[in-house]
Design a protein around this motif. Structure first.
Motif, short mmCIF file in Angstrom:
data_model
loop_
_atom_site.label_atom_id
_atom_site.label_comp_id
_atom_site.label_asym_id
_atom_site.label_seq_id
_atom_site.Cartn_x
_atom_site.Cartn_y
_atom_site.Cartn_z
N ARG A 143 0.82 -1.22 0.00
CA ARG A 143 0.00 0.00 0.00
C ARG A 143 0.86 1.27 0.00
NH1 ARG A 143 -4.22 2.42 1.15
NH2 ARG A 143 -3.31 3.50 2.92
N LEU A 157 -2.85 9.68 -2.66
CA LEU A 157 -4.07 9.30 -1.94
C LEU A 157 -5.11 10.39 -2.17
CD1 LEU A 157 -2.40 8.19 1.40
CD2 LEU A 157 -3.46 6.69 -0.29
N PRO A 158 -6.39 10.07 -1.97
CA PRO A 158 -7.41 11.11 -2.16
C PRO A 158 -7.23 12.21 -1.11
CG PRO A 158 -8.40 8.93 -1.89
CD PRO A 158 -6.96 8.78 -1.57
N VAL A 159 -7.58 13.42 -1.50
CA VAL A 159 -7.47 14.56 -0.57
C VAL A 159 -8.84 15.25 -0.52
CG1 VAL A 159 -6.31 16.74 -0.09
CG2 VAL A 159 -5.06 14.90 -1.21
N VAL A 160 -9.36 15.44 0.68
CA VAL A 160 -10.66 16.11 0.82
C VAL A 160 -10.42 17.62 0.76
CG1 VAL A 160 -12.70 16.41 2.27
CG2 VAL A 160 -11.54 14.20 2.19
N LEU A 218 -4.94 22.78 1.61
CA LEU A 218 -4.88 21.54 0.81
C LEU A 218 -5.15 21.83 -0.66
CD1 LEU A 218 -6.69 18.94 3.11
CD2 LEU A 218 -4.28 19.51 2.95
N ARG A 248 -21.19 18.91 0.02
CA ARG A 248 -20.82 18.42 1.36
C ARG A 248 -19.32 18.10 1.38
NH1 ARG A 248 -22.53 13.13 4.60
NH2 ARG A 248 -21.66 13.79 6.59
N TYR A 249 -18.89 17.31 0.39
CA TYR A 249 -17.46 17.00 0.26
C TYR A 249 -17.04 17.16 -1.19
CZ TYR A 249 -17.77 14.59 4.77
OH TYR A 249 -17.96 14.28 6.08
N VAL A 290 -13.66 15.81 -3.22
CA VAL A 290 -12.46 14.99 -3.01
C VAL A 290 -11.63 14.96 -4.29
CG1 VAL A 290 -11.62 12.70 -2.35
CG2 VAL A 290 -13.78 13.53 -1.43
N ILE A 330 -19.67 15.23 -3.47
CA ILE A 330 -20.77 14.62 -2.73
C ILE A 330 -21.67 15.77 -2.25
CG2 ILE A 330 -21.42 13.31 -0.65
CD1 ILE A 330 -18.15 12.46 -1.73
N MET A 360 -26.12 11.20 9.58
CA MET A 360 -25.31 11.38 8.38
C MET A 360 -23.99 10.61 8.51
SD MET A 360 -25.10 14.95 6.31
CE MET A 360 -25.26 15.94 7.73
N THR A 361 -23.71 9.74 7.57
CA THR A 361 -22.45 8.96 7.68
C THR A 361 -21.26 9.82 7.24
OG1 THR A 361 -22.90 8.11 5.49
CG2 THR A 361 -23.47 6.68 7.35
N GLU A 362 -20.14 9.54 7.91
CA GLU A 362 -18.89 10.27 7.59
C GLU A 362 -18.34 9.73 6.26
OE1 GLU A 362 -16.02 12.98 7.88
OE2 GLU A 362 -17.86 12.91 9.04
N LEU A 363 -17.64 10.55 5.56
CA LEU A 363 -17.06 10.16 4.26
C LEU A 363 -15.99 9.09 4.47
CD1 LEU A 363 -16.87 10.89 1.20
CD2 LEU A 363 -15.03 12.44 1.84
N VAL A 370 -12.99 7.66 3.20
CA VAL A 370 -11.94 8.00 2.23
C VAL A 370 -10.57 7.70 2.85
CG1 VAL A 370 -11.81 10.44 2.92
CG2 VAL A 370 -11.16 9.81 0.61
N ASP A 371 -9.70 7.25 1.98
CA ASP A 371 -8.37 6.81 2.41
C ASP A 371 -7.41 7.98 2.58
OD1 ASP A 371 -7.55 4.40 3.03
OD2 ASP A 371 -7.00 3.74 1.01
N GLU A 372 -7.85 9.01 3.23
CA GLU A 372 -7.01 10.22 3.29
C GLU A 372 -5.89 10.04 4.32
OE1 GLU A 372 -8.04 14.95 3.13
OE2 GLU A 372 -8.87 13.77 4.75
N LEU A 414 -3.08 12.75 5.43
CA LEU A 414 -2.47 14.05 5.17
C LEU A 414 -0.98 14.07 5.45
CD1 LEU A 414 -5.21 16.58 6.26
CD2 LEU A 414 -4.50 15.93 3.97
N GLU A 418 0.52 12.75 2.44
CA GLU A 418 0.35 13.72 1.34
C GLU A 418 1.36 14.86 1.48
OE1 GLU A 418 -1.52 13.66 -2.17
OE2 GLU A 418 -1.67 12.19 -0.57
#
Lengths: 146, 162
Positions: A80, A89-92, A103, A130-131, A133, A143, B1-4, B6-8, B10, B13
């Motif tokens: 990984r 990796l994804p960034v919000v 970011l 809301r998001y 990404v 989203i 509401m469910t949290e996102l 995501v494989d973040e 930081l 990154e």
């Protein structure tokens, strides 16, 4: 053998260049991005073929590139950490309608890029998001707020 | 509401962004070297050198690129020319690392001598210039030896990039 090594070297070189250039480079598929890709393809072709335009050489090169890609995919699935370095990796970028400016700046994404992605989802503004990404592919996923 | 989901990461990154900045530094360095002609081609890459008694001079490119055309201008000084014959020996190591496409003017004869090939040209008087048009076929540092018959050789190096 020489052409296979050339193929591998060029594969790794392009991998590094595009990783350094960032996720957003060439992700927009604008007409200029397309021209840039075509030009890079033409330049790389000459270096790979190296004057040998035989069918055997072309087949060997295709096999080398596809083989390198398949091998790297396997390695990325197993490790990984390697996948994170090679693909990121994804960034919000937006949380509950609020852009995360540091970011966005580091990812070289501006407000307009997020708004364009939001409009594609039929949304009118950031307050409806809301998001947002930034995916590994360089695309921005939206989203909406429910 | 469910949290996102995501494989973040930081922290990762941030490391990746630092690596990217470093990568841009390397790209900038390569572009600067390229623009300065230090990666082959360009005026900054051209060099002149001469044997210790100036019997042979060379105008050449310090850095070459594999399979890319290049030129070497070798000048034999008039007092190193016997009669109307200019004799120039080129070292074998260099000849093994390049493909010589043509030599202008065309030599009258080419013969194998210990350590290289001797080119014999008809010289009309004054210093004699011979231009070698060639394509590097090897890689790395290659020694080039040029020698006018009976004089000390000119020894230099060229570097062939992939």
């Amino acid at each position: 053998m020489d052409s296979m090594l050339r193929g591998l070297a060029m594969y790794l070189f392009l991998l590094m260049v595009f990783r350094v250039a960032g996720k957003r480079s060439l992700a927009r598929a604008s007409s200029f991005d397309l021209i840039l890709l075509l030009m890079i393809g033409g330049l790389v072709k000459d270096a790979l073929v190296n004057g040998d335009e035989s069918l055997t050489n072309a087949m060997l090169l295709v096999l080398t590139l596809v083989g390198a890609d398949a091998l790297l995919s396997r390695l990325k699935r197993r490790h990984r950490g390697l996948a994170a370095w090679l693909e990121g990796l994804p960034v919000v970028l937006v949380r509950e309608g609020k852009p995360v400016e540091p970011l966005m700046e580091a990812s070289r994404v501006d407000r307009q890029d997020v708004l364009a992605a939001a409009r594609e989802q039929g949304l009118q503004g950031l307050e409806q998001v809301r998001y947002a990404v930034l995916e590994n592919t360089g695309k921005i996923s939206i989203i909406p707020r429910s | 509401m469910t949290e996102l989901e995501v494989d973040e990461d930081l922290a990762h990154e941030r490391r990746a962004w630092r690596a990217q900045k470093l990568g841009w530094g390397v790209i900038t360095l390569l572009l600067t070297l390229g623009a300065a002609g230090l990666l082959g081609e360009g005026p900054a890459n051209r060099r002149t050198a001469a044997a210790e008694n100036l019997s042979v001079r060379a105008l050449y490119e310090r850095t070459l690129r594999h399979n890319a055309q290049s030129e070497l201008l070798a000048t034999v000084r008039s007092d190193a020319i016997a009669g109307e014959r200019a004799l120039l020996t080129v070292g074998q190591e260099w000849l093994s690392s390049v493909k010589v496409h043509s030599v202008v003017p065309e030599p009258e004869a080419v013969r194998a001598v210990p350590g290289g090939m001797q080119y014999e040209f008809r010289a009309a008087g004054g210093d004699f210039d011979a231009t070698f048009h060639f394509e590097p076929s090897g890689f790395g540092s290659v020694p080039l030896r040029l020698e006018a018959a009976g004089h000390p050789p000119l020894l230099l190096r060229q570097f062939i990039l992939p």
